[in-house]
Design an enzyme around this catalytic site. Sequence first.
Site, PDB file in Angstrom:
ATOM      1  N   THR A 115     -20.345  67.253 -65.069  1.00 36.13           N
ATOM      2  CA  THR A 115     -21.350  67.007 -64.018  1.00 36.13           C
ATOM      3  C   THR A 115     -20.907  66.014 -62.947  1.00 36.13           C
ATOM      4  O   THR A 115     -21.693  65.673 -62.068  1.00 36.13           O
ATOM      5  CB  THR A 115     -22.660  66.495 -64.647  1.00 36.13           C
ATOM      6  OG1 THR A 115     -22.381  65.312 -65.412  1.00 36.13           O
ATOM      7  CG2 THR A 115     -23.292  67.545 -65.554  1.00 36.13           C
ATOM      8  N   TYR A 139     -18.014  72.162 -58.533  1.00 35.15           N
ATOM      9  CA  TYR A 139     -19.024  72.042 -59.591  1.00 35.15           C
ATOM     10  C   TYR A 139     -19.967  73.246 -59.574  1.00 35.15           C
ATOM     11  O   TYR A 139     -20.175  73.896 -60.603  1.00 35.15           O
ATOM     12  CB  TYR A 139     -19.816  70.750 -59.403  1.00 35.15           C
ATOM     13  CG  TYR A 139     -21.069  70.662 -60.244  1.00 35.15           C
ATOM     14  CD1 TYR A 139     -20.993  70.565 -61.633  1.00 35.15           C
ATOM     15  CD2 TYR A 139     -22.332  70.680 -59.658  1.00 35.15           C
ATOM     16  CE1 TYR A 139     -22.140  70.500 -62.417  1.00 35.15           C
ATOM     17  CE2 TYR A 139     -23.488  70.600 -60.425  1.00 35.15           C
ATOM     18  CZ  TYR A 139     -23.389  70.514 -61.803  1.00 35.15           C
ATOM     19  OH  TYR A 139     -24.526  70.453 -62.563  1.00 35.15           O
TER      20      TYR A 139
END
Length: 284
Positions: free
Chosen positions: A66, A129
Amino acid sequence: MNNINILVTGGNGQLGSELKELELKFPQYHFMFTNVEMLDICNHQAVAAFIEVNQITTIINCAAYTAVDKAEEQAELADKINHLAVANFAELSKMFNIKLIHISTDYVFDGMNYKPYTETVTPNPQSVYGKTKLDGELAMQKINPENSIIIRTSWVYSKFGNNFVKTMLRLGKEHKKLSVVADQIGTPTNAADLAKAILIILPKINNKTVDLFHYSNEGICSWYDFAKAIFEIGGLTLSVSPIETKDYPTPAKRPCYSVLNKRKIKEVYHIDIPYWKDSLMGNL
């Protein structure tokens, strides 16, 4: 097999930690929390053995890479955790005929929408991401284990781990003035609310193909609004100035609008979702 044995990956993260907090409130579930040291989630044989030995009936995949900005430089690692591990779980869920709940993100969208994103909007990630998280979703959908769902969420915070709320509280105590981005719009999600929703949803999951849902708290705000609420509720007095994204450049591009439409998850599973500010008040 009557026992509901749940493997929770990312057990030390925000969502995993909140699920741990709920153990006593959901005695019908037997949880097994793992982390990167305990279980290599990309190792097919290792995860298969864990499932067999512990008679796992459900996997809740909270594990994720993350670090949005770091992912721009560590694309291979982000892909391994956000994509390849998800494919591994999907294959094993299909093999063992067990449920899989996978957590994804609003960053799969490009942020160019003008109204809350439904599950039918075509993703268009703008960061490594976001792309790796979307690749995980697509792999899971392609493998297509029965009784499995993907839940996209946004702006997650918790009393555990590192997050925006904790950062703002720390900075608010250290500084008299702060500038916060005001042109990125979304919705905070209290990980405790999401954890509770997952455990309520779990016994109701019954689908032949992988289903996709959106979950965040209710309401809409900017990071600036969110920060102002954190300081107000946290009893901190300081000057907060709104700035534009261009004034605070980051390696990864963030969606400027990523509000999620929660209608589907509310209608299918009959859950109530708290307003973001009420939930924040209960967290501080």
